[in-house]
Design a protein around this motif. Sequence first.
Motif, PDB file in Angstrom:
ATOM      1  N   VAL A  64      33.173   2.691  61.719  1.00 58.93           N
ATOM      2  CA  VAL A  64      34.343   2.808  62.581  1.00 58.93           C
ATOM      3  C   VAL A  64      33.894   2.791  64.033  1.00 58.93           C
ATOM      4  O   VAL A  64      32.949   3.474  64.412  1.00 58.93           O
ATOM      5  CB  VAL A  64      35.107   4.116  62.284  1.00 58.93           C
ATOM      6  N   ALA A  65      34.557   1.984  64.860  1.00 58.71           N
ATOM      7  CA  ALA A  65      34.192   1.922  66.275  1.00 58.71           C
ATOM      8  C   ALA A  65      34.454   3.271  66.936  1.00 58.71           C
ATOM      9  O   ALA A  65      35.496   3.887  66.744  1.00 58.71           O
ATOM     10  CB  ALA A  65      34.999   0.840  66.976  1.00 58.71           C
ATOM     11  N   VAL A  66      33.468   3.739  67.682  1.00 54.01           N
ATOM     12  CA  VAL A  66      33.557   5.029  68.357  1.00 54.01           C
ATOM     13  C   VAL A  66      33.661   4.799  69.851  1.00 54.01           C
ATOM     14  O   VAL A  66      32.835   4.103  70.440  1.00 54.01           O
ATOM     15  CB  VAL A  66      32.322   5.904  68.050  1.00 54.01           C
ATOM     16  N   ASP A  67      34.686   5.335  70.469  1.00 55.25           N
ATOM     17  CA  ASP A  67      34.814   5.312  71.918  1.00 55.25           C
ATOM     18  C   ASP A  67      34.086   6.539  72.443  1.00 55.25           C
ATOM     19  O   ASP A  67      34.512   7.672  72.255  1.00 55.25           O
ATOM     20  CB  ASP A  67      36.291   5.355  72.312  1.00 55.25           C
ATOM     21  N   TRP A  68      32.954   6.328  73.119  1.00 53.73           N
ATOM     22  CA  TRP A  68      32.125   7.457  73.509  1.00 53.73           C
ATOM     23  C   TRP A  68      32.801   8.348  74.529  1.00 53.73           C
ATOM     24  O   TRP A  68      32.569   9.545  74.564  1.00 53.73           O
ATOM     25  CB  TRP A  68      30.783   6.967  74.026  1.00 53.73           C
ATOM     26  N   ASP A  69      33.641   7.775  75.396  1.00 53.57           N
ATOM     27  CA  ASP A  69      34.368   8.619  76.339  1.00 53.57           C
ATOM     28  C   ASP A  69      35.213   9.639  75.589  1.00 53.57           C
ATOM     29  O   ASP A  69      35.347  10.791  75.995  1.00 53.57           O
ATOM     30  CB  ASP A  69      35.253   7.765  77.244  1.00 53.57           C
ATOM     31  N   THR A  70      35.781   9.209  74.466  1.00 53.43           N
ATOM     32  CA  THR A  70      36.590  10.110  73.663  1.00 53.43           C
ATOM     33  C   THR A  70      35.719  11.016  72.808  1.00 53.43           C
ATOM     34  O   THR A  70      35.920  12.235  72.747  1.00 53.43           O
ATOM     35  CB  THR A  70      37.550   9.302  72.768  1.00 53.43           C
ATOM     36  N   PHE A  71      34.714  10.424  72.142  1.00 54.18           N
ATOM     37  CA  PHE A  71      33.906  11.199  71.195  1.00 54.18           C
ATOM     38  C   PHE A  71      33.176  12.349  71.867  1.00 54.18           C
ATOM     39  O   PHE A  71      33.304  13.507  71.464  1.00 54.18           O
ATOM     40  CB  PHE A  71      32.903  10.285  70.495  1.00 54.18           C
ATOM     41  N   TRP A  72      32.384  12.054  72.895  1.00 53.74           N
ATOM     42  CA  TRP A  72      31.578  13.107  73.496  1.00 53.74           C
ATOM     43  C   TRP A  72      32.433  14.115  74.253  1.00 53.74           C
ATOM     44  O   TRP A  72      32.113  15.303  74.283  1.00 53.74           O
ATOM     45  CB  TRP A  72      30.533  12.498  74.437  1.00 53.74           C
ATOM     46  N   ASP A  73      33.514  13.664  74.843  1.00 51.42           N
ATOM     47  CA  ASP A  73      34.353  14.591  75.607  1.00 51.42           C
ATOM     48  C   ASP A  73      35.140  15.536  74.713  1.00 51.42           C
ATOM     49  O   ASP A  73      35.590  16.589  75.161  1.00 51.42           O
ATOM     50  CB  ASP A  73      35.317  13.812  76.513  1.00 51.42           C
TER      51      ASP A  73
END
Length: 414
Positions: A64-73
């Motif tokens: 699944v594509a992970v948006d790092w701005d969303t994931f890490w925040d």
Amino acid sequence: MEKTQARGLIRPSHQLPQKRSGLVKLLLAAICAGAIVARLQTGSWFLFGVSSTRTTADEGTHGVAVDWDTFWDTLPTRPKLEYTPCFDQTPLGGPFQCARLELPMDYWNGTTDATISLAILRSPAVVPVTDPRYGGVILLNPGGPGGSGVGFLRRGGDAIRKTVDVKDHKHYDLLSFDPRGVGETTPAVDCIKNPTLDHAWQLRVMEEGIFEASDAAIGRLWAMSIARSQSCSLPLPDGEPDIRKYVTTASVARDMLEIVERHGEWRETEARRLLGCVTNVPSTLLYKPEEEKIQYWGFSYGTYLGNTFAAMFPDRVGRLIVDGVVDAYDYKKSLWSDNLLDTEKDLQGLYYHCARAGYPACALANQTSVTTAKGVEDRVLNITYSLYHNPLPVISPSPEVITYSDVKNLIFAG
């Protein structure tokens, strides 16, 4: 061709370049392909002096594509290591795991109660912690300073594992982190708040090339360095903790000690979970407060960081590898002269062994006559200088232009 040596740099005499031979084109194409592949794989211009700090999207768990701005925040910050699966399984290990660790911003002087949220990535060992072959955790730092440990472990974890794991003997957890102020660790040192403008600025720096790339390059690069550095020192709004005061090597070394401690806690907790018992945990897996020892592998600046850790906490060193050792005095004085001199020594070694091996083992050797080290050196310089006025276009779905500065930087950084 006349050239002058100044602190290891070669200044071209600005003669018109000669026409490239087919072999030269082939060599440059190989260099270019390597640079392009590296850039595509890393999402980074680090080799050319610019490093991207955040990736916007990638393949996460279960493809699944992970948006790092969303994931890490959104990943919670904890005082202990609590891992969350965050990438698909690697060829040589289990799924990557991510965590955020809460640590003090100021360890020593009590100037602020603020904390940082350290971004940590773990590549689990291929055996559980309860297996006798489990060798503990190896903490990694890629250098920089300012290199992303998270990105480094993701890209290079399998290569590291091939080196350190011994089948049926020892297998290790691999762990790295984004140092304070860097990458996904917060708060970040953001000199340009707008990411788009920051990226545009980095591209401008890259396109200027090295100091000798043009008659105007050194003045432009100096002005851009002054503008960015002094803008980065502007005061923050009142009451906002200033991470820029606490991004020292000593502070990062202290963060590493906390990681070692927190891993000891996690190791015992994980052992109890796997064994399904509260007691009878093997003594080697029990957490030993203020006695846990580091296993560390640092590259480039990471050697300076590792040596700093050893100097600050000598009784907390288990095994420590310093790879590509930085001269501490040279580094602290911001001279970097050793880097230039050692690069030149490496190049002289390349010329010698190319001549010794001859053609076709070395493509730079003469095909029809005796090859000398000086002849190989002249050929490399002619290839490099030919790009000064005539950069090499690369025709591909991702078109490129390879410049004199690109090749010089690739030689120096590679």
